[in-house]
Write a protein that holds these residues in place. Structure first.
Motif, PDB file in Angstrom:
ATOM      1  N   SER A   1     -11.278 -16.811  -6.411  1.00 28.59           N
ATOM      2  CA  SER A   1     -10.041 -17.360  -5.837  1.00 28.59           C
ATOM      3  C   SER A   1      -9.163 -16.313  -5.164  1.00 28.59           C
ATOM      4  N   LEU A   2      -9.153 -15.098  -5.642  1.00 28.07           N
ATOM      5  CA  LEU A   2      -8.413 -14.017  -4.983  1.00 28.07           C
ATOM      6  C   LEU A   2      -9.342 -12.992  -4.346  1.00 28.07           C
ATOM      7  N   LEU A   3     -10.533 -12.864  -4.893  1.00 34.57           N
ATOM      8  CA  LEU A   3     -11.475 -11.870  -4.387  1.00 34.57           C
ATOM      9  C   LEU A   3     -11.905 -12.176  -2.946  1.00 34.57           C
ATOM     10  N   ILE A   4     -12.249 -13.404  -2.662  1.00 34.20           N
ATOM     11  CA  ILE A   4     -12.681 -13.782  -1.311  1.00 34.20           C
ATOM     12  C   ILE A   4     -11.540 -13.616  -0.293  1.00 34.20           C
ATOM     13  N   PRO A   5     -10.328 -14.112  -0.584  1.00 34.95           N
ATOM     14  CA  PRO A   5      -9.242 -13.876   0.381  1.00 34.95           C
ATOM     15  C   PRO A   5      -8.949 -12.389   0.613  1.00 34.95           C
ATOM     16  N   LEU A   6      -9.005 -11.567  -0.436  1.00 31.03           N
ATOM     17  CA  LEU A   6      -8.797 -10.122  -0.256  1.00 31.03           C
ATOM     18  C   LEU A   6      -9.895  -9.524   0.624  1.00 31.03           C
ATOM     19  N   PHE A   7     -11.131  -9.925   0.383  1.00 24.76           N
ATOM     20  CA  PHE A   7     -12.247  -9.459   1.210  1.00 24.76           C
ATOM     21  C   PHE A   7     -12.023  -9.829   2.678  1.00 24.76           C
ATOM     22  N   LEU A   8     -11.660 -11.086   2.930  1.00 24.82           N
ATOM     23  CA  LEU A   8     -11.437 -11.535   4.310  1.00 24.82           C
ATOM     24  C   LEU A   8     -10.285 -10.778   4.963  1.00 24.82           C
ATOM     25  N   MET A   9      -9.225 -10.537   4.196  1.00 21.02           N
ATOM     26  CA  MET A   9      -8.089  -9.776   4.714  1.00 21.02           C
ATOM     27  C   MET A   9      -8.503  -8.338   5.019  1.00 21.02           C
ATOM     28  N   ASP A  10      -9.282  -7.748   4.132  1.00 20.20           N
ATOM     29  CA  ASP A  10      -9.769  -6.383   4.332  1.00 20.20           C
ATOM     30  C   ASP A  10     -10.607  -6.292   5.609  1.00 20.20           C
ATOM     31  N   VAL A  11     -11.530  -7.220   5.782  1.00 19.49           N
ATOM     32  CA  VAL A  11     -12.385  -7.216   6.977  1.00 19.49           C
ATOM     33  C   VAL A  11     -11.545  -7.412   8.229  1.00 19.49           C
ATOM     34  N   TRP A  12     -10.646  -8.361   8.187  1.00 15.25           N
ATOM     35  CA  TRP A  12      -9.810  -8.649   9.348  1.00 15.25           C
ATOM     36  C   TRP A  12      -8.916  -7.468   9.712  1.00 15.25           C
ATOM     37  N   LEU A  13      -8.301  -6.852   8.701  1.00 17.77           N
ATOM     38  CA  LEU A  13      -7.400  -5.735   8.979  1.00 17.77           C
ATOM     39  C   LEU A  13      -8.142  -4.457   9.375  1.00 17.77           C
ATOM     40  N   SER A  14      -9.393  -4.322   8.956  1.00 19.27           N
ATOM     41  CA  SER A  14     -10.127  -3.099   9.287  1.00 19.27           C
ATOM     42  C   SER A  14     -10.884  -3.199  10.614  1.00 19.27           C
ATOM     43  N   GLU A  15     -10.867  -4.367  11.245  1.00 17.33           N
ATOM     44  CA  GLU A  15     -11.512  -4.510  12.549  1.00 17.33           C
ATOM     45  C   GLU A  15     -10.763  -3.724  13.620  1.00 17.33           C
ATOM     46  N   ASP A  16     -11.539  -3.181  14.538  1.00 18.37           N
ATOM     47  CA  ASP A  16     -10.937  -2.520  15.704  1.00 18.37           C
ATOM     48  C   ASP A  16     -10.766  -3.594  16.759  1.00 18.37           C
ATOM     49  N   LYS A  17      -9.533  -3.984  17.016  1.00 13.27           N
ATOM     50  CA  LYS A  17      -9.266  -5.141  17.862  1.00 13.27           C
ATOM     51  C   LYS A  17      -9.141  -4.794  19.352  1.00 13.27           C
ATOM     52  N   GLU A  18      -9.582  -3.636  19.749  1.00  7.62           N
ATOM     53  CA  GLU A  18      -9.508  -3.279  21.179  1.00  7.62           C
ATOM     54  C   GLU A  18     -10.856  -3.348  21.821  1.00  7.62           C
TER      55      GLU A  18
END
Length: 130
Positions: free
Chosen positions: A113-130
């Motif tokens: 319940s918290l592990l998956i959202p943290l994982f998704l947030m981690d992946v999203w925030l660590s992406e290079d968006k340029e």
């Protein structure tokens, strides 16, 4: 600015927020021992917060960016898979009564319940968006 410098800069910028989340998750999880707010609190909150705060620790999200063997091994997906394996393994061991504990199938949901959202947030925030 080179890509590695941008990633480090972004990671370091977000580290205090991850650290605050780590502290909040730790205090919430540990408070299940200190306070009794009912069955849900005693039965599931630590199962929810424990894997989440450990994900932050294992990934090093709460500290300055570092390039070492530990952090190169614990990528977001490897960390998630390892944690799911351990959490589900613990619950399966309870089911097969390998140690004295109470099996609860709802714990599987609590773990993710918290592990998956943290994982998704981690992946999203660590992406290079340029």
């Amino acid at each position: 600015m080179p890509r590695t410098e941008k990633v480090k800069s972004k990671h370091d910028l977000l580290a205090p927020y991850w650290a605050a989340g780590l502290i909040a998750l730790c205090l919430t999880g540990l408070s299940t021992v200190w306070f009794d707010f009912g069955a849900f609190w005693k039965g599931y909150v630590l199962d929810m917060t424990g894997p989440a705060w450990n994900y932050i620790l294992f990934r090093g999200l709460n500290t300055a960016k570092s390039q070492n063997v530990w952090f190169r091994f614990f990528t977001p997906i490897r960390t998630l898979i390892l944690f799911l394996f351990v959490c589900f393994g613990i619950e399966c061991a309870q089911y097969f009564e390998l140690y004295e504990s109470t099996f609860d199938p709802w714990d599987y949901l609590a773990y993710v319940s918290l592990l998956i959202p943290l994982f998704l947030m981690d992946v999203w925030l660590s992406e290079d968006k340029e």
